[in-house]
Every structure is written in structure tokens, then in C-alpha cells.
Design an enzyme around this catalytic site. Sequence first.
Site, mmCIF file in Angstrom:
data_model
loop_
_atom_site.group_PDB
_atom_site.id
_atom_site.type_symbol
_atom_site.label_atom_id
_atom_site.label_comp_id
_atom_site.label_asym_id
_atom_site.label_seq_id
_atom_site.Cartn_x
_atom_site.Cartn_y
_atom_site.Cartn_z
ATOM 1 N N ASP A 10 9.331 7.795 6.181
ATOM 2 C CA ASP A 10 10.748 8.382 6.245
ATOM 3 C C ASP A 10 11.494 8.388 7.761
ATOM 4 O O ASP A 10 12.560 8.650 8.031
ATOM 5 C CB ASP A 10 10.685 9.605 5.785
ATOM 6 C CG ASP A 10 10.396 9.869 4.292
ATOM 7 O OD1 ASP A 10 10.668 8.894 3.433
ATOM 8 O OD2 ASP A 10 10.025 10.859 3.766
ATOM 9 N N LYS B 112 16.193 15.398 5.161
ATOM 10 C CA LYS B 112 16.894 14.286 4.101
ATOM 11 C C LYS B 112 16.901 15.066 2.683
ATOM 12 O O LYS B 112 15.475 15.619 2.554
ATOM 13 C CB LYS B 112 16.446 12.951 4.332
ATOM 14 C CG LYS B 112 15.034 12.550 4.121
ATOM 15 C CD LYS B 112 14.475 12.542 2.618
ATOM 16 C CE LYS B 112 13.000 12.556 2.389
ATOM 17 N NZ LYS B 112 12.657 12.678 1.083
HETATM 18 O O1 C5P Z 1 4.444 7.594 4.762
HETATM 19 P P1 C5P Z 1 3.992 8.789 4.654
HETATM 20 O O2 C5P Z 1 2.727 9.142 5.558
HETATM 21 O O3 C5P Z 1 5.370 9.768 4.591
HETATM 22 O O4 C5P Z 1 3.242 9.032 3.299
HETATM 23 C C1 C5P Z 1 2.696 10.133 2.764
HETATM 24 C C2 C5P Z 1 1.660 9.594 1.725
HETATM 25 O O5 C5P Z 1 2.873 9.580 0.359
HETATM 26 C C3 C5P Z 1 1.143 8.459 1.456
HETATM 27 O O6 C5P Z 1 -0.244 8.615 2.104
HETATM 28 C C4 C5P Z 1 1.078 7.909 0.146
HETATM 29 O O7 C5P Z 1 0.145 8.739 -0.535
HETATM 30 C C5 C5P Z 1 2.272 8.654 -0.417
HETATM 31 N N1 C5P Z 1 3.471 7.535 -0.560
HETATM 32 C C6 C5P Z 1 3.297 6.529 -1.499
HETATM 33 N N2 C5P Z 1 4.387 5.500 -1.430
HETATM 34 C C7 C5P Z 1 5.220 5.504 -0.532
HETATM 35 C C8 C5P Z 1 5.481 6.677 0.353
HETATM 36 C C9 C5P Z 1 4.469 7.580 0.433
HETATM 37 O O8 C5P Z 1 2.401 6.403 -2.203
HETATM 38 N N3 C5P Z 1 6.315 4.616 -0.633
#
Ligand code: C5P
Length: 313
Positions: free
Chosen positions: A144, A17
Site C-alpha cells: 500500500d 486509506k
Molecule cells: O505488502 P504488505 O506487507 O502490506 O502485506 C502484508 C501481508 O498481507 C502479506 O505478507 C500477505 O500475507 C498479505 N497480502 C496478500 N496479498 C496482497 C497484499 C498483502 O496476501 N496483495
Amino acid sequence: MSQAVESRGVSVRVPGKINLELVVGPLRDDGYHELATVFHAVGIYDHITVTPADRWSVQVTGPTAAGVPTGPGNLALKAAKALARRYGIEGAVALSIEKNIPVSGGMAGGSADAAGALVACESLWGLQLSRDELEPLAATLGSDVPFLLHGGTAVGSGRGERLAPVLSRGELQWVLWVSNDSGLSTPAVYAECDRLREAAGEQVVEPTPSGDLIGALRTMDTEAVGATLRNDLQGAACSLYPVLDEVLEAGLTLGAHGAVVSGSGPTVAFLVSTQAAAIDLSVGLAARGPAGDIRRTTGPVAGAQVVQHVGPT
Ligand code: C5P
């Protein structure tokens, strides 16, 4: 017994994406940021194949395989195990991932593989679950992952896991600049965004998606879409990876209608209006832009799809 259960394995293809808009709101107590984002699935695919096995394993091949974990930290493996636990499936699968989506590139490559593994195992085990039913488990694996179950173009809210589809017709032509050295760590880019905002004394408000972008997508007005691309993480990504300023400038000088860093970067997406313009821009970027891999693609495309049931041998 369904055909899926009888068959030996299942292959799924799942896209990466880009974010056409990423509005970053306040940092929440759980460490995530409240978002308003417009996800857009593009035609660069990983292929995930699952076959029944005595023990869990993952094998990664393909042009962007370097650096993908093959141990318990692999997100696709975590996804398959979580689905098995949730539905009481005994036995394991061997996962084979063919990677084309850039790693740590802001294109949700790891999340795509997790979504692909959920769809592949759901089919292999004959669980009869809809994408909507897979969403809550997908959200526990990464912000995501739910989007990549669906694909298309969608507004994401919350931490990105709450989705509403965006109506659009036709397709958009993209040229991607992909870093051919290291990627960027998503938490590091969010932290840099917070740091830059604090240093600037910026007031962080609740994020809302822009009506202009949604309107431009509805009519697929390329120039209007190009003018409304926005990413609040772009400044942070450029601060950690300064060559991105040059990449953005090079593509715009070469005639792109718009340019945006995807997600936490460092992939940069350029919007053009025709396939011919995409070829011109990719040739120009390869010749005159900073070194990187240049890829042409289109969006929106469907999310994770079963492409093959691999029969008994
Ligand atoms: O959800 P995911 O594991 O992909 O997120 C990775 C990191 O990105 C999280 O640990 C956080 O530090 C950051 N993040 C965030 N806010 C979001 C999505 C991700 O701060 N909405």
C-alpha cells in the site's frame, strides 16, 4: 544548497486509506494475492517529522500510538534507512510520528508512515525525486506504500502496488467505525479468505475492477458508489471478528448508502451523502451500534505532503 537541506527538519502529513473495492484473486507463488482494488485516501492523518541525528531513532505519540513498534521493526524507520542506503546518504534521522490512523485497522497506517518518511527524508536530503521515482522503493516496503505517496482515488493491481489514478470530482462523506480493542492481522485475514474459499469450493479467477464503481466515481453519484462498494476480504474479517456483522447491519439500518470493511479490517466505512447525514449516522452508531470509535471524514485527499520545514534552533 536547497532550503530543505539547510533546514533542521521536515514534517509531512500523510492520510490513511479505505478500499472502495477489493477483489482478491489467486494466491501467487510469492505468498501475495493478485488484487484489483480501488484505493481511496481519506482525511485522517499521521504526521511524520524527521530531523538529522547521530543515530537512527523513532518516537511515536498520538491517540493511536499504542502498539506501534519503536525499534528496528518500525516501517517508517525501515523506509528512511532504505532511502538513505539507496542514495548513499550518510548520517541518520530521528523520526517523530504522531499517530491518528488506526493501527492494524485495514487503513494502511504503517504504510502511510513509511510513505511519509520517504517524502520527508527525500525533502530533508534534497534528493529532488518525484513520487513516481520513489514508487519502486515504496513497493519494497509494503503493497500500500506506493498509493500513499499519491493519495486521491486509484486502481491498484498486482499485489496493490501498480497504480492508475481514477478521475472523480467532488468529495465523498464517510463515517468510520474503528475498533477500540485489538486490530486484525492482514496475513491472518488473507489466510482466512483462502480457507473459506477452499471450504466453499470456490473457483478463484483473475481479479478485475468493476466498471460500475469507476463510472459512479466519475459522476460522484453517492448512491451508486454505495451500491458498488465491495470487499472480498469482508467475509474473512467478519469470520475472525464477528461483531463486524453487527456493525455493518447497524450502519445500513441507520441509513448509510453503503458499507464496507476497509482492507483486511476491522475498520468499517459507511458512505452518506451530506455532512448532516454523517453527523446523524455517527450519533446513531455511537448510541446503538457495537462499541467502537466513530470518526467522520471525507475523501479523496492528497497523499503524503510536506507541511513544514522546521528551521535551525
Ligand atoms: O505488502 P504488505 O506487507 O502490506 O502485506 C502484508 C501481508 O498481507 C502479506 O505478507 C500477505 O500475507 C498479505 N497480502 C496478500 N496479498 C496482497 C497484499 C498483502 O496476501 N496483495
